[in-house]
Design an enzyme around this catalytic site. Structure first.
Site, PDB file in Angstrom:
ATOM      1  N   TYR A   1      25.704  47.827  84.154  1.00 32.31           N
ATOM      2  CA  TYR A   1      25.728  48.855  83.012  1.00 32.31           C
ATOM      3  C   TYR A   1      24.667  49.889  83.200  1.00 32.31           C
ATOM      4  CZ  TYR A   1      26.255  51.053  78.873  1.00 32.31           C
ATOM      5  OH  TYR A   1      26.353  52.143  77.725  1.00 32.31           O
TER       6      TYR A   1
ATOM      7  N   GLU B   1      18.739  51.784  68.866  1.00 35.11           N
ATOM      8  CA  GLU B   1      19.784  52.933  68.881  1.00 35.11           C
ATOM      9  C   GLU B   1      20.809  52.330  68.091  1.00 35.11           C
ATOM     10  OE1 GLU B   1      19.917  52.833  73.279  1.00 35.11           O
ATOM     11  OE2 GLU B   1      21.899  51.959  73.233  1.00 35.11           O
TER      12      GLU B   1
ATOM     13  N   HIS C   1      17.714  58.116  70.233  1.00 34.91           N
ATOM     14  CA  HIS C   1      18.765  57.644  71.251  1.00 34.91           C
ATOM     15  C   HIS C   1      19.403  59.320  71.450  1.00 34.91           C
ATOM     16  CE1 HIS C   1      22.900  55.570  71.727  1.00 34.91           C
ATOM     17  NE2 HIS C   1      22.073  55.608  72.877  1.00 34.91           N
TER      18      HIS C   1
ATOM     19  N   HIS D   1      17.715  60.493  82.900  1.00 34.33           N
ATOM     20  CA  HIS D   1      18.253  58.967  83.568  1.00 34.33           C
ATOM     21  C   HIS D   1      18.094  59.083  85.025  1.00 34.33           C
ATOM     22  CE1 HIS D   1      20.833  57.466  79.805  1.00 34.33           C
ATOM     23  NE2 HIS D   1      19.720  57.965  79.298  1.00 34.33           N
TER      24      HIS D   1
ATOM     25  N   HIS E   1      19.451  46.839  77.672  1.00 29.70           N
ATOM     26  CA  HIS E   1      20.493  46.680  76.691  1.00 29.70           C
ATOM     27  C   HIS E   1      20.671  45.554  76.268  1.00 29.70           C
ATOM     28  CE1 HIS E   1      21.827  50.733  78.534  1.00 29.70           C
ATOM     29  NE2 HIS E   1      21.724  50.514  79.417  1.00 29.70           N
TER      30      HIS E   1
ATOM     31  N   ARG F   1      13.954  57.339  82.965  1.00 29.06           N
ATOM     32  CA  ARG F   1      14.631  56.168  82.837  1.00 29.06           C
ATOM     33  C   ARG F   1      15.203  55.637  84.089  1.00 29.06           C
ATOM     34  NH1 ARG F   1      19.516  53.904  78.976  1.00 29.06           N
ATOM     35  NH2 ARG F   1      20.964  54.056  81.308  1.00 29.06           N
TER      36      ARG F   1
ATOM     37  N   GLU G   1      12.942  48.931  76.882  1.00 26.37           N
ATOM     38  CA  GLU G   1      13.884  49.377  75.726  1.00 26.37           C
ATOM     39  C   GLU G   1      15.105  48.087  75.670  1.00 26.37           C
ATOM     40  OE1 GLU G   1      15.843  53.092  76.353  1.00 26.37           O
ATOM     41  OE2 GLU G   1      17.574  52.634  74.748  1.00 26.37           O
TER      42      GLU G   1
ATOM     43  N   ASP H   1      16.138  50.206  80.431  1.00 26.37           N
ATOM     44  CA  ASP H   1      16.769  49.592  79.372  1.00 26.37           C
ATOM     45  C   ASP H   1      17.416  48.615  79.888  1.00 26.37           C
ATOM     46  OD1 ASP H   1      18.667  49.317  77.338  1.00 26.37           O
ATOM     47  OD2 ASP H   1      18.975  51.668  77.153  1.00 26.37           O
TER      48      ASP H   1
ATOM     49  N   GLU I   1      15.274  61.343  74.390  1.00 26.88           N
ATOM     50  CA  GLU I   1      16.080  60.911  75.219  1.00 26.88           C
ATOM     51  C   GLU I   1      17.020  62.186  75.584  1.00 26.88           C
ATOM     52  OE1 GLU I   1      18.681  57.759  74.767  1.00 26.88           O
ATOM     53  OE2 GLU I   1      19.512  57.675  76.860  1.00 26.88           O
TER      54      GLU I   1
ATOM     55  N   TRP J   1      24.587  43.677  73.455  1.00 24.53           N
ATOM     56  CA  TRP J   1      24.319  44.748  74.036  1.00 24.53           C
ATOM     57  C   TRP J   1      23.012  45.046  74.032  1.00 24.53           C
ATOM     58  CZ3 TRP J   1      26.353  48.059  76.919  1.00 24.53           C
ATOM     59  CH2 TRP J   1      27.779  48.015  77.273  1.00 24.53           C
TER      60      TRP J   1
ATOM     61  N   ARG K   1      14.283  53.865  67.806  1.00 25.93           N
ATOM     62  CA  ARG K   1      15.211  54.646  68.627  1.00 25.93           C
ATOM     63  C   ARG K   1      16.449  55.171  67.957  1.00 25.93           C
ATOM     64  NH1 ARG K   1      16.074  56.624  72.847  1.00 25.93           N
ATOM     65  NH2 ARG K   1      17.641  55.088  73.760  1.00 25.93           N
TER      66      ARG K   1
ATOM     67  N   ASN L   1      30.704  55.802  69.653  1.00 23.99           N
ATOM     68  CA  ASN L   1      31.135  55.728  70.894  1.00 23.99           C
ATOM     69  C   ASN L   1      32.137  54.682  70.890  1.00 23.99           C
ATOM     70  OD1 ASN L   1      31.566  56.269  73.438  1.00 23.99           O
ATOM     71  ND2 ASN L   1      29.574  55.501  74.231  1.00 23.99           N
TER      72      ASN L   1
HETATM   73  O1  KDG Z   1      26.883  54.349  73.156  1.00 28.41           O
HETATM   74  C1  KDG Z   1      26.092  53.552  74.013  1.00 28.41           C
HETATM   75  C2  KDG Z   1      25.587  54.290  74.853  1.00 28.41           C
HETATM   76  O2  KDG Z   1      25.346  55.301  74.867  1.00 28.41           O
HETATM   77  C3  KDG Z   1      24.259  53.406  75.054  1.00 28.41           C
HETATM   78  O3  KDG Z   1      24.426  52.410  75.835  1.00 28.41           O
HETATM   79  C4  KDG Z   1      23.328  54.540  76.022  1.00 28.41           C
HETATM   80  O4  KDG Z   1      21.433  52.697  75.826  1.00 28.41           O
HETATM   81  C5  KDG Z   1      21.948  53.718  76.113  1.00 28.41           C
HETATM   82  C6  KDG Z   1      20.852  54.724  75.913  1.00 28.41           C
HETATM   83  O5  KDG Z   1      19.643  54.505  75.648  1.00 28.41           O
HETATM   84  O6  KDG Z   1      21.117  56.073  76.291  1.00 28.41           O
HETATM   85 MG    MG Z   2      19.453  52.385  75.297  1.00 25.64          MG
END
Ligand code: KDG
Ligand code: MG
Length: 404
Positions: free
Chosen positions: A161, A264, A314, A124, A214, A149, A238, A212, A341, A404, A285, A39
């Site tokens: 986010y 992830e 992920h 989600h 992040h 989630r 997470e 999550d 997920e 992140w 993950r 991404n």
């Molecule tokens: O590309 C990164 C996103 O897909 C990510 O931030 C999404 O954290 C994420 C998740 O757990 O799906």
């Molecule tokens: Mg995540």
């Protein structure tokens, strides 16, 4: 005579979001697909594949999957990293796909067959406030899903986010540069436990709740969040702290029994080793595409099994339906695979990548097509050109960047 790889195509396209797809064709006419999407850095993987990997594949025996993995990994002085590992992952997926098609077997059968009849998944739900979040939670429950989630807006913050004020959401925004947002950990920590407790009160027991963070908290903030959420009985928390600061999770663990998931952003077994061996996490993950493909992630899962850690790859929209297919085949055939997920895709993505995997009664099924069971609708897939899109950047109130 062994078959050989004759054609290597790297396809960059944007059927509503950007994807990089590798298509290998053998002399016998077997086609294998691989996902190489990272991404926000799509073009780098595409160039790596086109310029450095593709030419080395021509004439190779597609059946030598492990040897090709080792050749592409060990044969390069500059190892690891998300770009190189996603490129190797795409080749590996395509080779496994070819093996499945050559033998007429779905991949899960080649991995040793099913250990479970269906694969648990989580969806989600987000909402700027609790009522909006509960609407999405209810929609998933009504559709038969039992793990969700939950992400919510935070008073005092303009954007958060993972949360949209609309009903659909895509993590990457189309623009020449990433959007910037403000994150305030104190405001988040004051608000989030109450929101998640509100969701638990609404759904009752028996629904898995995940959240999550992040990677944006300090170790002691993460510990505070884990502790505050203990009465809720989370499925997991997470990415509470930056993934590369691995001892941070030791501190978090000392303070809370809330299960922890991370990884992830990992791309090799060496990124995962310390956390797994020291049992600092409950769920690993790493994504199939980003961790070197099927061949390598199976080793991560095996290491995790030894140490009582479960696999939970992920699966956002930027992991393409090809990579998700690989994850689902692994999921039904891997003993310590806990949950997959499934963020879901816009309809155009489903149409661009017609796939045998599907949702049935709130669970994922790989389908029984040979190989990965995913095809490419060339016309739809290539109809929209790549457009730069980036994940947002977050700053604290003092202007410094968060993780992140
Ligand atoms: O590309 C990164 C996103 O897909 C990510 O931030 C999404 O954290 C994420 C998740 O757990 O799906
Ligand atoms: Mg995540």
């Amino acid at each position: 005579m062994a078959d050989v790889i004759e054609k290597v195509e790297v396809l960059v396209s944007s059927p509503s979001r950007n994807y990089v797809t590798l298509r290998l064709t053998t002399r016998d006419g077997i086609v294998g697909l691989g996902d190489a999407t990272v991404n926000g850095r799509e073009l780098s993987v595409a160039a790596y594949l086109r310029d450095h990997v593709g030419p080395l594949l021509i004439g190779r025996d597609p059946g030598r999957i492990e040897d090709t993995w080792q050749y592409l990994y060990r044969g390069v002085y500059w190892r690891r990293g998300p770009i190189g590992m996603a490129a190797i992952g795409a080749v590996d997926l395509a080779l496994w796909d070819i093996l499945g098609k050559r033998t007429g077997q779905p991949l899960y059968a080649l991995f040793g067959g099913r250990v479970r009849d269906r694969l648990a998944t989580y969806r989600h739900a987000f909402g700027w406030d609790l009522p909006a979040l509960l609407d999405q939670v209810d929609a998933h429950l009504d559709a038969g899903f039992t793990n969700i989630r939950v992400q919510s807006g935070v008073p005092g913050l303009e954007v958060v986010y993972g949360v949209s004020r609309e009903t659909v959401y895509e993590p990457a925004g189309r623009a020449a540069a990433p959007a910037e947002e403000i994150f305030d950990a104190e405001a988040y920590l004051r608000h989030m436990p109450g929101v998640i407790a509100g969701v638990r009160e609404h759904v009752g027991e028996g629904v898995g709740l995940l959240h999550d963070a992040h990677h944006r908290l300090t170790p002691i903030q993460a510990a505070r969040l884990g502790k505050a959420l203990e009465p809720v009985g989370m499925f997991w928390l997470e990415d509470v702290t930056p993934a590369e600061d691995q001892d941070a999770l030791r501190l978090v663990r000392q303070h809370t029994t809330t299960p922890l998931a991370i990884g992830e952003v990992f791309n090799t077994i060496w990124d995962c080793q310390y956390l797994i061996q020291n049992r600092l996490i409950d769920y690993i993950r790493a994504a199939v595409v980003h961790a070197g493909g099927i061949s390598h992630i199976r080793k991560i899962f095996a290491l995790a099994e030894v140490h009582g850690v479960q696999a939970a790859p992920h699966g956002p929209s930027d992991v393409s339906p090809i990579s998700l297919a690989a994850s689902i085949h692994l999921g039904v055939a891997t003993h310590n695979f806990a949950i997959q997920e499934y963020m879901g895709y816009p309809e155009r993505v489903h149409q661009a990548f017609p796939h045998a995997w599907h949702v049935a009664e709130g669970h994922l099924q790989p389908g029984d097509e040979p190989g990965l069971g995913v095809e490419l609708n060339d016309e739809l897939h290539s109809a929209d050109d790549y457009e730069a899109a980036y994940l947002p950047i977050a700053r604290r109130r003092d202007g410094t960047l968060t993780d992140w």
